[in-house]
Scaffold this motif. Structure first.
Motif, PDB file in Angstrom:
ATOM      1  N   THR A 305       0.821  -1.220   0.000  1.00  0.00           N
ATOM      2  CA  THR A 305       0.000   0.000   0.000  1.00  0.00           C
ATOM      3  C   THR A 305       0.850   1.264   0.000  1.00  0.00           C
ATOM      4  N   ARG A 306       2.165   1.129  -0.068  1.00  0.00           N
ATOM      5  CA  ARG A 306       3.053   2.294   0.045  1.00  0.00           C
ATOM      6  C   ARG A 306       2.924   3.183  -1.187  1.00  0.00           C
ATOM      7  N   ALA A 307       2.744   4.455  -0.960  1.00  0.00           N
ATOM      8  CA  ALA A 307       2.618   5.429  -2.049  1.00  0.00           C
ATOM      9  C   ALA A 307       3.903   6.238  -2.173  1.00  0.00           C
ATOM     10  N   LYS A 308       4.133   6.783  -3.337  1.00  0.00           N
ATOM     11  CA  LYS A 308       5.327   7.610  -3.552  1.00  0.00           C
ATOM     12  C   LYS A 308       5.188   8.947  -2.838  1.00  0.00           C
ATOM     13  N   LYS A 309       6.245   9.314  -2.122  1.00  0.00           N
ATOM     14  CA  LYS A 309       6.232  10.587  -1.389  1.00  0.00           C
ATOM     15  C   LYS A 309       6.323  11.747  -2.366  1.00  0.00           C
ATOM     16  N   LEU A 310       5.466  12.719  -2.177  1.00  0.00           N
ATOM     17  CA  LEU A 310       5.442  13.874  -3.065  1.00  0.00           C
ATOM     18  C   LEU A 310       6.145  15.050  -2.403  1.00  0.00           C
ATOM     19  N   THR A 311       6.915  15.792  -3.209  1.00  0.00           N
ATOM     20  CA  THR A 311       7.602  17.006  -2.733  1.00  0.00           C
ATOM     21  C   THR A 311       7.303  18.144  -3.684  1.00  0.00           C
ATOM     22  N   ASN A 312       7.730  19.329  -3.317  1.00  0.00           N
ATOM     23  CA  ASN A 312       7.513  20.504  -4.170  1.00  0.00           C
ATOM     24  C   ASN A 312       8.619  20.662  -5.206  1.00  0.00           C
ATOM     25  N   ILE A 313       9.645  19.809  -5.141  1.00  0.00           N
ATOM     26  CA  ILE A 313      10.782  19.949  -6.051  1.00  0.00           C
ATOM     27  C   ILE A 313      10.662  18.883  -7.138  1.00  0.00           C
ATOM     28  N   ARG A 314      10.811  19.269  -8.362  1.00  0.00           N
ATOM     29  CA  ARG A 314      10.761  18.347  -9.485  1.00  0.00           C
ATOM     30  C   ARG A 314      12.010  18.534 -10.339  1.00  0.00           C
ATOM     31  N   ALA A 315      12.558  17.429 -10.791  1.00  0.00           N
ATOM     32  CA  ALA A 315      13.704  17.470 -11.694  1.00  0.00           C
ATOM     33  C   ALA A 315      13.327  16.739 -12.964  1.00  0.00           C
ATOM     34  N   ALA A 316      13.946  17.098 -14.052  1.00  0.00           N
ATOM     35  CA  ALA A 316      13.660  16.454 -15.336  1.00  0.00           C
ATOM     36  C   ALA A 316      13.989  14.972 -15.259  1.00  0.00           C
ATOM     37  N   GLY A 317      13.029  14.161 -15.641  1.00  0.00           N
ATOM     38  CA  GLY A 317      13.262  12.712 -15.660  1.00  0.00           C
ATOM     39  C   GLY A 317      13.121  12.035 -14.319  1.00  0.00           C
ATOM     40  N   SER A 318      12.667  12.759 -13.293  1.00  0.00           N
ATOM     41  CA  SER A 318      12.574  12.148 -11.970  1.00  0.00           C
ATOM     42  C   SER A 318      11.369  11.208 -11.862  1.00  0.00           C
ATOM     43  N   ASP A 319      10.292  11.503 -12.598  1.00  0.00           N
ATOM     44  CA  ASP A 319       9.100  10.655 -12.579  1.00  0.00           C
ATOM     45  C   ASP A 319       9.244   9.543 -13.605  1.00  0.00           C
ATOM     46  N   GLU A 320       9.098   8.317 -13.135  1.00  0.00           N
ATOM     47  CA  GLU A 320       9.233   7.165 -14.009  1.00  0.00           C
ATOM     48  C   GLU A 320       7.861   6.630 -14.406  1.00  0.00           C
ATOM     49  N   ASN A 321       7.787   6.095 -15.613  1.00  0.00           N
ATOM     50  CA  ASN A 321       6.562   5.460 -16.083  1.00  0.00           C
ATOM     51  C   ASN A 321       6.507   4.040 -15.515  1.00  0.00           C
ATOM     52  N   VAL A 322       5.547   3.774 -14.658  1.00  0.00           N
ATOM     53  CA  VAL A 322       5.436   2.477 -13.998  1.00  0.00           C
ATOM     54  C   VAL A 322       4.696   1.503 -14.902  1.00  0.00           C
ATOM     55  N   ILE A 323       5.387   0.426 -15.298  1.00  0.00           N
ATOM     56  CA  ILE A 323       4.772  -0.621 -16.120  1.00  0.00           C
ATOM     57  C   ILE A 323       4.839  -1.925 -15.330  1.00  0.00           C
ATOM     58  N   LEU A 324       3.685  -2.439 -14.950  1.00  0.00           N
ATOM     59  CA  LEU A 324       3.618  -3.634 -14.126  1.00  0.00           C
ATOM     60  C   LEU A 324       3.475  -4.889 -14.996  1.00  0.00           C
ATOM     61  N   THR A 325       4.023  -5.982 -14.492  1.00  0.00           N
ATOM     62  CA  THR A 325       3.873  -7.263 -15.170  1.00  0.00           C
ATOM     63  C   THR A 325       2.422  -7.720 -15.080  1.00  0.00           C
ATOM     64  N   PRO A 326       1.805  -8.143 -16.189  1.00  0.00           N
ATOM     65  CA  PRO A 326       0.405  -8.593 -16.131  1.00  0.00           C
ATOM     66  C   PRO A 326       0.231  -9.754 -15.154  1.00  0.00           C
ATOM     67  N   VAL A 327      -0.872  -9.746 -14.426  1.00  0.00           N
ATOM     68  CA  VAL A 327      -1.164 -10.777 -13.426  1.00  0.00           C
ATOM     69  C   VAL A 327      -2.325 -11.629 -13.923  1.00  0.00           C
ATOM     70  N   PRO A 328      -2.117 -12.925 -14.144  1.00  0.00           N
ATOM     71  CA  PRO A 328      -3.236 -13.776 -14.570  1.00  0.00           C
ATOM     72  C   PRO A 328      -4.251 -13.922 -13.448  1.00  0.00           C
ATOM     73  N   PRO A 329      -5.525 -14.058 -13.768  1.00  0.00           N
ATOM     74  CA  PRO A 329      -6.543 -14.177 -12.708  1.00  0.00           C
ATOM     75  C   PRO A 329      -6.414 -15.495 -11.955  1.00  0.00           C
ATOM     76  N   LEU A 330      -6.738 -15.455 -10.668  1.00  0.00           N
ATOM     77  CA  LEU A 330      -6.718 -16.667  -9.849  1.00  0.00           C
ATOM     78  C   LEU A 330      -7.874 -17.577 -10.236  1.00  0.00           C
ATOM     79  N   THR A 331      -7.647 -18.881 -10.167  1.00  0.00           N
ATOM     80  CA  THR A 331      -8.697 -19.862 -10.329  1.00  0.00           C
ATOM     81  C   THR A 331      -8.800 -20.684  -9.049  1.00  0.00           C
ATOM     82  N   ILE A 332      -9.978 -21.211  -8.771  1.00  0.00           N
ATOM     83  CA  ILE A 332     -10.166 -21.980  -7.543  1.00  0.00           C
ATOM     84  C   ILE A 332      -9.288 -23.216  -7.556  1.00  0.00           C
ATOM     85  N   GLU A 333      -9.278 -23.926  -8.685  1.00  0.00           N
ATOM     86  CA  GLU A 333      -8.496 -25.161  -8.761  1.00  0.00           C
ATOM     87  C   GLU A 333      -7.011 -24.891  -8.583  1.00  0.00           C
TER      88      GLU A 333
END
Length: 373
Positions: A305-333
């Motif tokens: 549940t951890r969120a990225k800490k936000l500040t008032n200072i921004r630098a070029a390229g500091s924000d990264e594009n988050v690409i998550l690995t796809p998660v297959p749905p759970l099955t009961i079996e």
């Protein structure tokens, strides 16, 4: 209709009763009839507690037919009341009384299923022929509005003359010829022994194996991946054989949420190197919920549940594009085959969640030993 009959049961003959109604099939419809002749398929009213193998016989000459024998159960599983923090949000049927009434109705038609109460009022022990049978029942119940939890399936062993015995299944696999090596390679560690190999033509092969029932737990989904969905598998119970020895299944630990909240992309992205995730971003989690499989032996408590800490200072390229690995749905079996003895699967009409039996991280051990069936 109106004849006086008795029911020849396994333990004797029932009191005399009368056929109150007879129905037969005409296409998709059922119509009332006065009599049913040899070879007809009919619906009979007026007889209670009818079971597979019983004979409806003439009250004056009760001559039962040879009984049809149902294969005895080889797998047992615990069905429990949902005690998770999210209990009651999706379903409206979740008490032990309601669950037992539903299981009793299932026993009337599911002839290979057995059930018994345990010392715990919140737990029912089911006995059947495989984890797929339990998964189908759980799927039916969740669609009817039930909430429940399932433990890991275990084989039913017995001791004869001081020797431990386990159930053995004969498995028939019809697969593409180029999948023979992979299938035999994966059945070997599960104590499978090949008894026959036949070439069927059209680049297909039929394999036959004798394998312990515990070796088939969780294998069907693996088999479909190995054969790219082009394989056919069936199994039937052979009998009991001396215990085949240890079968090591899952050796990896679990990634367990250490606090309640909502999963964030930032946290999941930084935790991907710890193992394989079971949840996506934006999902509600609670302490003790299993959110992934650890890449190492032991269990690990993590914060998703951890969120990225936000500040008032921004630098070029500091924000990264988050690409998550796809998660297959759970099955009961797949889920009940993956969990360990200290874990359960929470099933609700809208969600499938893996969790620890003991949610409080301070009250459970985080060291996992290799699992043995």
């Amino acid at each position: 209709m109106g004849d006086k009959v008795v029911l020849c049961q396994e333990n004797g003959i029932s009191p005399e009763t009368k056929i109150t109604a007879l129905f037969a099939y005409e296409g998709l419809q059922t119509v009332a009839i006065q009599e049913a002749l040899a070879g007809d398929i009919a619906i009979v009213a007026g007889i209670e507690e009818l079971k597979i193998g019983d004979t409806v016989a003439d009250a004056l000459k009760p001559n039962p037919l040879p009984r049809v024998k149902i294969e005895e159960p080889t797998i047992t599983i615990e069905l429990m009341v949902n005690t998770s923090p999210t209990a009651g949000r999706d379903g409206n049927r979740l008490t032990s009384r309601v669950l037992w009434e539903r299981i009793e109705r299932e026993l009337r038609t599911n002839v290979s299923l057995q059930a018994q109460r345990t010392e715990s009022a919140d737990t029912i022990k089911l006995r059947g022929r495989g984890e797929l049978q339990f998964a189908v029942l759980a799927e039916q119940m969740r669609r009817e509005g039930y909430e429940l939890m399932l433990g890991r399936p275990k084989v039913i062993t017995r001791t004869v003359n001081g020797q431990l015995e386990e159930p053995l299944d004969h498995v028939v696999l019809d697969i593409p010829e180029n999948c023979v090596g992979m299938v035999t390679e994966h059945l070997g560690p599960r104590k499978g022994e090949m008894t026959n190999l036949v070439k069927m033509g059209n680049n297909r092969v039929r394999l036959e194996f004798d394998i312990p029932s515990r070796g088939l737990i969780g294998y069907r989904s693996e088999f479909m991946n190995d054969t790219r969905g082009m394989g056919l598998i069936s199994a039937y119970f052979v009998g009991y054989v001396p215990f085949k020895g240890r079968i090591v299944d899952r050796v990896n630990g679990a990634l367990v949420a250490d606090r309640p909240g909502t999963s964030t992309p930032y946290a999941l992205f930084n935790l991907e190197e710890r193992g394989k995730m079971f949840i996506r971003e934006g999902m509600e989690v609670y302490e003790g919920m299993v959110v992934g499989e650890n890449s190492r032996l032991n269990d690990m408590n993590i914060d998703v549940t951890r969120a990225k800490k936000l500040t008032n200072i921004r630098a070029a390229g500091s924000d990264e594009n988050v690409i998550l690995t796809p998660v297959p749905p759970l099955t009961i079996e797949g889920a009940i085959a993956w969990i360990g003895d200290d874990e359960v699967l929470e099933i609700t009409p809208n969600h499938l969640r893996l969790r620890k039996r003991v949610l409080d991280q301070n009250k459970r051990s985080i060291i996992r030993a290799p699992k043995e069936d």
